[in-house]
Design an enzyme around this catalytic site. Structure first.
Site, PDB file in Angstrom:
ATOM      1  CG  MET A   1      -1.895  -1.208   1.160  1.00  0.00           C
ATOM      2  SD  MET A   1      -3.441  -0.921   2.007  1.00  0.00           S
ATOM      3  CE  MET A   1      -2.869  -0.683   3.662  1.00  0.00           C
TER       4      MET A   1
ATOM      5  CG  HIS B   1       8.613   0.070   6.384  1.00  0.00           C
ATOM      6  ND1 HIS B   1       8.884  -1.275   6.454  1.00  0.00           N
ATOM      7  CD2 HIS B   1       7.296   0.212   6.668  1.00  0.00           C
ATOM      8  CE1 HIS B   1       7.780  -1.915   6.789  1.00  0.00           C
ATOM      9  NE2 HIS B   1       6.797  -1.044   6.910  1.00  0.00           N
TER      10      HIS B   1
ATOM     11  CG  ASN C   1       4.488   5.309   4.494  1.00  0.00           C
ATOM     12  OD1 ASN C   1       4.330   4.966   5.650  1.00  0.00           O
ATOM     13  ND2 ASN C   1       5.272   6.321   4.181  1.00  0.00           N
TER      14      ASN C   1
ATOM     15  CG  HIS D   1       6.878  -2.202   2.342  1.00  0.00           C
ATOM     16  ND1 HIS D   1       6.868  -1.124   3.188  1.00  0.00           N
ATOM     17  CD2 HIS D   1       5.625  -2.714   2.353  1.00  0.00           C
ATOM     18  CE1 HIS D   1       5.659  -0.967   3.683  1.00  0.00           C
ATOM     19  NE2 HIS D   1       4.879  -1.920   3.201  1.00  0.00           N
TER      20      HIS D   1
HETATM   21  O1  PAF Z   1      -0.071  -5.645   3.834  1.00  0.00           O
HETATM   22  C1  PAF Z   1      -0.496  -4.761   3.053  1.00  0.00           C
HETATM   23  O2  PAF Z   1       0.173  -3.770   2.768  1.00  0.00           O
HETATM   24  C2  PAF Z   1      -1.885  -4.919   2.453  1.00  0.00           C
HETATM   25  O3  PAF Z   1      -2.756  -5.503   3.344  1.00  0.00           O
HETATM   26  C3  PAF Z   1      -1.887  -5.658   1.105  1.00  0.00           C
HETATM   27  C4  PAF Z   1      -1.415  -7.092   1.252  1.00  0.00           C
HETATM   28  C5  PAF Z   1      -0.992  -4.929   0.115  1.00  0.00           C
HETATM   29  C6  PAF Z   1      -3.304  -5.684   0.533  1.00  0.00           C
HETATM   30  O4  PAF Z   1      -3.807  -4.421   0.335  1.00  0.00           O
END
Ligand code: PAF
Length: 283
Positions: A30, A34, A32, A37
Site C-alpha cells: 500500500m 520501509h 509508504n 517492504h
Molecule cells: O499488507 C499490506 O500492505 C496490504 O494488506 C496488502 C497485502 C498490500 C493488501 O492491500
C-alpha cells in the site's frame, strides 16, 4: 522500472516474460515503503527472474474513513526505493480500476475462521478487503510466487488459506519481520509515534520476548499474559489483545504445545502497534 497503470499493460508484460520462460514474483503493497517492504522485494528476487510490485491503498480493507484518508502517501520516495531494489514493474492502479462498480457492488472473497479474532475481531471487514484485493491483484499479475511479511501473520495465513482453497497456482513466501535496532517491528504506523512514544514502543517486543521465554519454560500461559498486560498498561500502552495461538490455524490455546505464537496489538497514543513472535519450546 516499468510503471504500469492499467490491467492490460501488466498482463502484456508478464505474458511477455512468461513466453521467455522467466519466473515472476509479486510484492503487493500500500506504499509508504520501509525496509520491511524492501526486504520482501529482496526475498522475491531470490525466487524469481522478474519482480512486480504494486502500490494500491485499498479502501476495502479500511473500516475507519480517517485511517484511510490519513494513510501516508510517499509515491516519489517509494518509486526511488523500488528502482534501487531493481524492481522490474510497478503497478499503480486507481480505485476506479480495481472497483469499477464501487465497493458495495464488488464481488468479495471471504476466508472463514482464520479471519476471526486477533485483528479480524476488532476490524470487521478488514480481511474481506485484504483477500478480495489480493485475489484481484493475483488475477491481474498472475505471478509464480508472492511475498508477504510475517509481521502481519494473520494476513499471511489468510492469503495462504485463500490460495489453497481457491487453487491459485501461486507459491506464497513468508518473510520474517524486519525490526529496528531496538526490536520495534517496522511499520508505516511507526511514523505516527511521538518522540516520547517512540522511546517506549520497543518495550512491547521486550515484554513479548519475556512472556514467550517464560511460557517456553513451562509457566502458566494465562498468568504470564495477565502480568504482561498489566506491565504494558503501566508503561502507557492500551492493550488491544495479547494472546497465544496455534501458528497453523490461529486457534487460541491455554496449554503449552509445539507450534505456538504470541500475538499482540496495543495502542501507544494514536498508533496501534502489532507484533508476533514464535514461542520456541526449550525441549
Ligand atoms: O499488507 C499490506 O500492505 C496490504 O494488506 C496488502 C497485502 C498490500 C493488501 O492491500
Amino acid at each position: 522500472m516499468i510503471i504500469a497503470n492499467t490491467i492490460n499493460e501488466v498482463r502484456q508484460q508478464v505474458l511477455n516474460w512468461r513466453q521467455q520462460g522467466l519466473k515472476v514474483a509479486f510484492v503487493p503493497t500500500m506504499g509508504n515503503l520501509h525496509q520491511g517492504h524492501l526486504t520482501l522485494v529482496k526475498t522475491a528476487k531470490q525466487h524469481a527472474d522478474k519482480i512486480v510490485a504494486s502500490i494500491f491503498v485499498n479502501p476495502m480493507q479500511f473500516n475507519d474513513a480517517n485511517d484511510l484518508a490519513n494513510y501516508p502517501k510517499t509515491m516519489d520516495a517509494d518509486q526511488q526505493a523500488l528502482i534501487h531494489e531493481q524492481t522490474d514493474l510497478l503497478y499503480i492502479p486507481t480505485v476506479e480500476q480495481i472497483y469499477p462498480k464501487g465497493l458495495e457492488q464488488q464481488s468479495a472473497v471471504e476466508v472463514p475462521t482464520i479471519t476471526e479474532g486477533l485483528c479480524g475481531g476488532n476490524r470487521p471487514g478488514h480481511f474481506r478487503g485484504v483477500s478480495t484485493v489480493v485475489a484481484k491483484l493475483f488475477n491481474i499479475v498472475q505471478p509464480d510466487v508472492a511475498c508477504f511479511g510475517e509481521k502481519d501473520f494473520q494476513q499471511l495465513q489468510v492469503i495462504k488459506t485463500m490460495v489453497e482453497d481457491l487453487s491459485f497456482p501461486i507459491e506464497v513466501i513468508a518473510v520474517a519481520t524486519c525490526r529496528e535496532q531496538d526490536g520495534l517491528a517496522m511499520s508505516s504506523r511507526n511514523t505516527h509515534l511521538t518522540q516520547g512514544e517512540r522511546v517506549i514502543a520497543p518495550e512491547l517486543k521486550q515484554c513479548m520476548d519475556l512472556v514467550a521465554a517464560n511460557i517456553a519454560e513451562g509457566c502458566n500461559i494465562k498468568d504470564e499474559l495477565d502480568k504482561a498486560k498489566m506491565h504494558l498498561t503501566e508503561l502507557g500502552f492500551k492493550v488491544d489483545y495479547l494472546e497465544v495461538r496455534r501458528e497453523k490455524d490461529l486457534q487460541l490455546v491455554n496449554k503449552i504445545e509445539p507450534g505456538l505464537r504470541l500475538f499482540a496489538a496495543a495502542y501507544l497514543g494514536k498508533p496501534r502497534l502489532i507484533d508476533n513472535i514464535a514461542i520456541k519450546l526449550s525441549k
